[in-house]
Structures are given as C-alpha cells and as structure tokens.
Scaffold this active site. Sequence first.
Site, PDB file in Angstrom:
ATOM      1  N   ASP A   1      -2.823  24.052  -8.351  1.00  3.74           N
ATOM      2  CA  ASP A   1      -3.121  23.070  -9.393  1.00  3.74           C
ATOM      3  C   ASP A   1      -2.302  23.477 -10.608  1.00  3.74           C
ATOM      4  O   ASP A   1      -2.604  24.475 -11.272  1.00  3.74           O
ATOM      5  CB  ASP A   1      -4.614  23.068  -9.703  1.00  3.74           C
TER       6      ASP A   1
ATOM      7  N   ARG B   1       0.816  -1.211   0.000  1.00  7.55           N
ATOM      8  CA  ARG B   1       0.000   0.000   0.000  1.00  7.55           C
ATOM      9  C   ARG B   1       0.850   1.261   0.000  1.00  7.55           C
ATOM     10  O   ARG B   1       0.427   2.324  -0.454  1.00  7.55           O
ATOM     11  CB  ARG B   1      -0.950  -0.013   1.206  1.00  7.55           C
TER      12      ARG B   1
ATOM     13  N   TYR C   1     -11.227  24.610 -10.480  1.00  7.74           N
ATOM     14  CA  TYR C   1     -11.869  23.407 -11.023  1.00  7.74           C
ATOM     15  C   TYR C   1     -13.138  23.114 -10.210  1.00  7.74           C
ATOM     16  O   TYR C   1     -13.068  22.950  -8.987  1.00  7.74           O
ATOM     17  CB  TYR C   1     -10.860  22.269 -10.927  1.00  7.74           C
TER      18      TYR C   1
ATOM     19  N   LYS D   1      -3.929  13.844 -17.229  1.00  9.44           N
ATOM     20  CA  LYS D   1      -3.930  14.713 -18.393  1.00  9.44           C
ATOM     21  C   LYS D   1      -2.638  14.539 -19.200  1.00  9.44           C
ATOM     22  O   LYS D   1      -2.451  13.542 -19.865  1.00  9.44           O
ATOM     23  CB  LYS D   1      -4.120  16.164 -17.957  1.00  9.44           C
TER      24      LYS D   1
END
Length: 394
Positions: A183, A58, A111, A208
């Site tokens: 961002d 993990r 966003y 992206k």
Amino acid sequence: MSEASTAPMHTETRVTHVGRDAKLSNGLVSIPPYRGSTVLFDKVEELRNSSGHRAYGRWGTPTGRALESGLAQLEGGANAMLTPSGLSAITTALLASVKPGDNILMVDSVYPPVRSFCESVLKKMNVSTTYYPPLVGAGISELIQPNTSVVYTESPGSGTFEVQDIPAICEVAHAKGARVLMDNTWGTALLFPALQHGVDLSIHSLTKYVVGHSDALLGVIVARTRELYLDVRAFHGALGLTVSPDDAFLGLRGLRTLAVRLRQHQENAMQVAQWLREQPQVREVLYPALPGARGHELWKRDFKGASGLFGVVLKPASEAAVVAMLDGMHLFKMGFSWGGFESLVIPVKPGAYRVSTPLAAGDVCLRIHVGLEHPQDLIADLDAGLKRMATHPG
C-alpha cells in the site's frame, strides 16, 4: 533531436504530461470523461476479433485508460488497472495472488479494513494470515512458510507510521518465491518508487492525494511486469470491476497538480509537527520526515519526500478532555479520509488490534492530516484545542 528534448524530465513535468493523448482530447488540454457502455461494430469479423477495452465499456473508457497509463508511467510499471476504491484495489490484488491453502504475511500496522478482509473473506477461503512486526526487515525470512505466497507491506504504517525496509523484505520474499504487495498511498508514486525497490504490485487509494479534492473514490494496482499485470488483470476482469469515467477524469485532473500539492503538504506538515513536538500535552509525534522521529533514517534513505499525514501520541488525558479538544476545532474537522486540500483530525487507538508488536492499548493518539491552509492558522487551531484539553475538569 536536441539534447534538451532527450533529457530526463523532472517530476513536475511528468505529472503534467503523462497519460495525455491529443487524439483522445480532440485538441483540448484535458481528456474529457468518455461515458459509454456499448461499442458498435460494422463487420462480424471486427465483432468477433474484439477484446478487452475495444469490446465493452466495463473494460474501461479512454478516460480511465489515460489515467492508468499515466500512473503506470509515473510508477515505472508495466501497466495499471483502476478499481472503484483503495480498499477494492487491495482486496483484488490479494485475491489475485492467493489460492486455498496459502499463507499471507501481513504487516501488523496495516489499514484496519484489510485486517477485517483477511479475518473474514480470506479465512473462509482457507487462506491463513500471519501478522508480522513492521520493523522486521530481512528478518522476515524466518516467518516465511512453504505455503506463503504473499508478503504484504504498508509503509509508513496506518496509525503508527513505522517505515518498513522494503528493499530488504523484497529481496528475501522473492528468494523464497513470494509476491510482495505494498500500500503506497502515503508516499505516492512520486515520493516512493515502490516498484524500483522491488515491490511487485504497488497499490494506491487514489481517493487520497491523486484525486486531492475529496470528491471521488478510486483505487489502482500498478504491476511491475507485464506477466504480473496480465495475471491480476484477468482476476480484475472476472470480478467485473469498473470505474466511472467522471471519477477517472477527476483523477486525471488531480494528477496534474500532485507534485506541487505534495510539496506544500510536506512543508505545512513539517511546521505543524515541529510545533506539536514542543507542546507539553504531546508525548510523541509520529512523522518519519521529522528529524529524530521514529523511522527517520529509513525514510531519508528510501523516500523522496513526505506527505501531510502523521500521528500524535498524547500524554495521559481523559476521554472527555480529548473530546473537548476535538469538538471545538475550527479548521481541523473530523473525517475518515485524508489527502485532500483540507486538514483533518481523528482520535485513534492503534494498540487495540496489534498482535505481533503490541502497543499500549490505552495510548491516546490523534491522526492528523495537514492540508493546504496556512500552517500558522492550523497551529493556532491546535493550540486552542490543546488548551481546552489541558483545562478540562475531567
């Protein structure tokens, strides 16, 4: 050691080589996807002294750690941590940076899902959000309250593409003890060195441009200092966030061609944006790299290039006419993402949710992502679409 070997490497060379480890790849060019959850130990002492990624899957695999290392090097940060999506990177960074009673200064062009997170999850945690004008610059000093712990930025802004004065905002925020988050998906680490401009946590939707092929969901948080990294990493671990080694592999694959793809995206987008600016149905093109566009001077000062995403404000047109344009597109398909090799377009109304600097809610806008197709083919597709819109009986 020769002079050439100690000279600073160009961006194209760096993206080709960062995060590569011959020991992990066993001589292969690319590090493979290491799949695994359980780490085995032969000795009790080794088991008890194990920690982090050496103890359990993990905490990451060699594939994911290679991508984290490469992204941190490109950004100039202390370290990075992967998340399952861009939104999860944003929400993790925010949650790790606030406590009940705090205030967040949030850019009004953010966003939209981040706005929803602030108004739902953070509000329930007794964390207030104040939306500020994207172009406030150093004037943000007047908005910072005693309990403001975070100034959140996104440049260019979603939908409206305002370029923020990040260095000025960082200087003021740090002087008042606030952490600056950004961002940086549009510019990527290659086109906007966010940490060099003072940002504390640079956040990317790797979905992206880094992945670049629209086939994986990934996010990353890059911390400017080791102290910031450890602070956010502790919260990241407590949330149990992990990413698929296969997705991390796709991120590494995309990273190798990021520089050349971004260069082509910008070249194509510039041709398409310049053509759109001249069309009678278009009121304005929102592309900071375009000379004369809003934010161009700040973009020219701070950015090293542009990606392929921009906005178009149309002159008044009926909804039916806009639908006629979009429904008949051949190369520009509609989809809620961007950054891949394909061109996309969606209708947006950013004025519907702005509060600090309202836009005309009736403005009809298109968000366009220019892909890697030939720009003349894309222009022909848009030309046919605009003609459909102009001649629609509605």
